[in-house]
Design a protein around this motif. Sequence first.
Motif, mmCIF file in Angstrom:
data_model
loop_
_atom_site.group_PDB
_atom_site.id
_atom_site.type_symbol
_atom_site.label_atom_id
_atom_site.label_comp_id
_atom_site.label_asym_id
_atom_site.label_seq_id
_atom_site.Cartn_x
_atom_site.Cartn_y
_atom_site.Cartn_z
ATOM 1 N N LEU A 46 0.276 27.483 6.846
ATOM 2 C CA LEU A 46 -0.003 26.311 5.886
ATOM 3 C C LEU A 46 0.861 26.482 4.667
ATOM 4 C CD1 LEU A 46 -3.685 26.199 6.604
ATOM 5 C CD2 LEU A 46 -1.933 24.921 7.639
ATOM 6 N N ALA A 47 0.929 27.724 4.366
ATOM 7 C CA ALA A 47 1.727 27.847 2.881
ATOM 8 C C ALA A 47 3.415 27.337 3.171
ATOM 9 C CB ALA A 47 1.857 29.215 2.444
ATOM 10 N N TYR A 48 3.939 27.747 3.969
ATOM 11 C CA TYR A 48 5.302 27.266 4.345
ATOM 12 C C TYR A 48 5.559 26.063 4.436
ATOM 13 C CZ TYR A 48 9.405 26.742 7.007
ATOM 14 O OH TYR A 48 10.700 26.196 7.480
ATOM 15 N N LEU A 49 4.749 25.188 5.167
ATOM 16 C CA LEU A 49 4.578 24.024 5.851
ATOM 17 C C LEU A 49 4.463 23.068 4.745
ATOM 18 C CD1 LEU A 49 2.859 24.138 9.278
ATOM 19 C CD2 LEU A 49 5.392 23.865 8.896
ATOM 20 N N LYS A 84 0.718 -1.189 -0.098
ATOM 21 C CA LYS A 84 -0.009 -0.013 0.005
ATOM 22 C C LYS A 84 0.924 1.142 -0.238
ATOM 23 C CE LYS A 84 -3.706 -2.654 0.544
ATOM 24 N NZ LYS A 84 -4.573 -2.948 -0.455
ATOM 25 N N ARG A 85 0.039 2.370 -0.280
ATOM 26 C CA ARG A 85 0.990 3.649 -0.515
ATOM 27 C C ARG A 85 0.283 4.515 0.609
ATOM 28 N NH1 ARG A 85 5.601 4.361 -2.430
ATOM 29 N NH2 ARG A 85 5.361 6.576 -3.695
ATOM 30 N N LEU A 86 0.996 5.518 1.223
ATOM 31 C CA LEU A 86 0.447 6.516 2.005
ATOM 32 C C LEU A 86 -0.249 7.592 1.194
ATOM 33 C CD1 LEU A 86 0.398 7.978 4.958
ATOM 34 C CD2 LEU A 86 2.509 9.174 4.108
ATOM 35 N N LYS A 87 -1.398 7.654 1.487
ATOM 36 C CA LYS A 87 -2.646 8.405 0.434
ATOM 37 C C LYS A 87 -2.275 10.051 1.098
ATOM 38 C CE LYS A 87 -7.399 9.099 -0.871
ATOM 39 N NZ LYS A 87 -8.894 8.479 -0.815
ATOM 40 N N GLY A 88 -2.068 10.245 1.849
ATOM 41 C CA GLY A 88 -1.927 11.601 2.342
ATOM 42 C C GLY A 88 -1.524 12.094 3.533
ATOM 43 N N ILE A 89 -1.110 13.312 3.961
ATOM 44 C CA ILE A 89 -0.762 13.949 5.331
ATOM 45 C C ILE A 89 -1.702 15.180 5.254
ATOM 46 C CG2 ILE A 89 1.453 12.973 5.449
ATOM 47 C CD1 ILE A 89 0.994 16.698 4.843
ATOM 48 N N ARG A 90 -2.219 15.527 6.385
ATOM 49 C CA ARG A 90 -3.091 16.565 6.811
ATOM 50 C C ARG A 90 -2.445 17.542 7.743
ATOM 51 N NH1 ARG A 90 -7.617 18.361 10.005
ATOM 52 N NH2 ARG A 90 -8.025 16.358 11.099
ATOM 53 N N ILE A 91 -2.405 18.984 7.385
ATOM 54 C CA ILE A 91 -1.707 19.988 8.443
ATOM 55 C C ILE A 91 -2.976 20.940 8.569
ATOM 56 C CG2 ILE A 91 0.020 21.765 8.694
ATOM 57 C CD1 ILE A 91 1.306 20.473 6.097
ATOM 58 N N ASP A 92 -2.902 20.934 10.061
ATOM 59 C CA ASP A 92 -4.454 21.819 10.587
ATOM 60 C C ASP A 92 -3.923 22.982 11.265
ATOM 61 O OD1 ASP A 92 -7.184 22.115 10.897
ATOM 62 O OD2 ASP A 92 -6.925 21.484 12.930
ATOM 63 N N SER A 93 -2.506 23.535 11.510
ATOM 64 C CA SER A 93 -2.185 24.671 12.232
ATOM 65 C C SER A 93 -0.942 25.009 11.818
ATOM 66 C CB SER A 93 -2.179 24.130 13.764
ATOM 67 O OG SER A 93 -1.215 23.302 13.793
ATOM 68 N N GLY A 94 -0.585 26.374 12.094
ATOM 69 C CA GLY A 94 0.545 26.724 11.626
ATOM 70 C C GLY A 94 0.589 27.583 10.539
ATOM 71 N N LYS A 123 4.958 23.470 1.604
ATOM 72 C CA LYS A 123 6.197 23.513 0.796
ATOM 73 C C LYS A 123 7.313 22.837 1.431
ATOM 74 C CE LYS A 123 5.375 28.067 -1.361
ATOM 75 N NZ LYS A 123 5.542 29.509 -1.369
ATOM 76 N N ARG A 124 7.659 22.907 2.668
ATOM 77 C CA ARG A 124 8.526 22.183 3.325
ATOM 78 C C ARG A 124 8.154 20.716 3.268
ATOM 79 N NH1 ARG A 124 12.042 23.988 7.435
ATOM 80 N NH2 ARG A 124 12.661 21.615 7.373
ATOM 81 N N VAL A 125 7.062 20.443 3.448
ATOM 82 C CA VAL A 125 6.529 19.114 3.612
ATOM 83 C C VAL A 125 6.518 18.285 2.331
ATOM 84 C CG1 VAL A 125 4.383 17.508 4.069
ATOM 85 C CG2 VAL A 125 5.224 19.083 5.577
ATOM 86 N N ARG A 126 6.264 19.073 1.106
ATOM 87 C CA ARG A 126 6.299 18.467 -0.218
ATOM 88 C C ARG A 126 7.697 18.160 -0.371
ATOM 89 N NH1 ARG A 126 2.736 16.327 -2.377
ATOM 90 N NH2 ARG A 126 4.148 14.748 -2.409
ATOM 91 N N LYS A 127 8.460 18.989 0.046
ATOM 92 C CA LYS A 127 10.154 18.614 -0.489
ATOM 93 C C LYS A 127 10.560 17.170 0.533
ATOM 94 C CE LYS A 127 14.690 20.179 -0.468
ATOM 95 N NZ LYS A 127 15.738 21.543 0.189
#
Length: 303
Positions: free
Chosen positions: A271-274, A259-269, A276-280
């Motif tokens: 959001l735009a900066y995080l 299986k593959r990880l479908k996604g992650i969710r960010i709910d605070s902070g 981009k960091r998370v995508r990398k």
Amino acid sequence: MTQFDKRNISMMMDFYEMTMAYGYFNDHDTDTKVVFDVFYRQNPDGGGFAIFAGLEQVIEYVENMRFSEEDIEYFRQQNMFSEEFLAYLRDFRFHGDIYAMPEGTVMYPNEPVLTVVGSLIDAQLVETAILAQINHQSLIATKARRIVKAAGEGRAVSDFGARRAHNMDAATYGARAAYIGGVVGTATVSAGQMFDIPVSGTMAHSWVMFYGDEFEAFKHYAENYPDATVLLVDTYDVIHSGIPNAIRVAKEVLEPMGKRLKGIRIDSGDLAYLSKRVRKMLDEAGLEDCMIVVSNSLPSLLC
């Protein structure tokens, strides 16, 4: 009466609708034909347009409008209405006609969006309920449309507004209006059931905090939903804890299952900066297909 009782919402009106109706009744104006238009004067938030919504509930309201014996007794206790008028209310049914644009239509200030044609009393008594339905749902549909437009093509927007809504009805019908405005689904189960809107949901911070550590929480969720694992990564620290643990679950739990990880969710902070960091970080871990879901304060961020 509680919110769990079956409700007759015919009494959802301003009291002056009834006092005016009684005046018309006494003046023998019950059959005079009138035309009432619904319109608005300016778009919300300085926008260029609005979206029409709420018509289905208006139709349900007028088709089922009637006054029960309990309603009649309530009006009798106001000591303002004659027994002849109360008898008239006992047999009252709406017999007018309603003309309206289809729900989801773009509308502009100062144009009729819904027109009631009927007897003077018919048109008067339904005024408040019609305005309440159209105003609320059109406002939500308009905001949803603006958010969807700002998100851009290829980025799905889902409704998660129940916990911010002003009551249970607002949550349910707000989700309906948001769907009309262009969202792809809702987290509100009552709206999904009533209006056949796709529902979705993953986990809350309480899930993560219940387990001994974040990795364990993610692992349990992935084992329960291996085909739809979306992990909430901001409970403690997105960059130094949430994403590393999500990647670990992807590699140690999901990939051995095929299986593959479908996604992650960010709910605070931030959001735009995080995002981009998370995508990398995800791409470097070979999880280019893992989507990033953001929530919380998106209307102010996007519009």
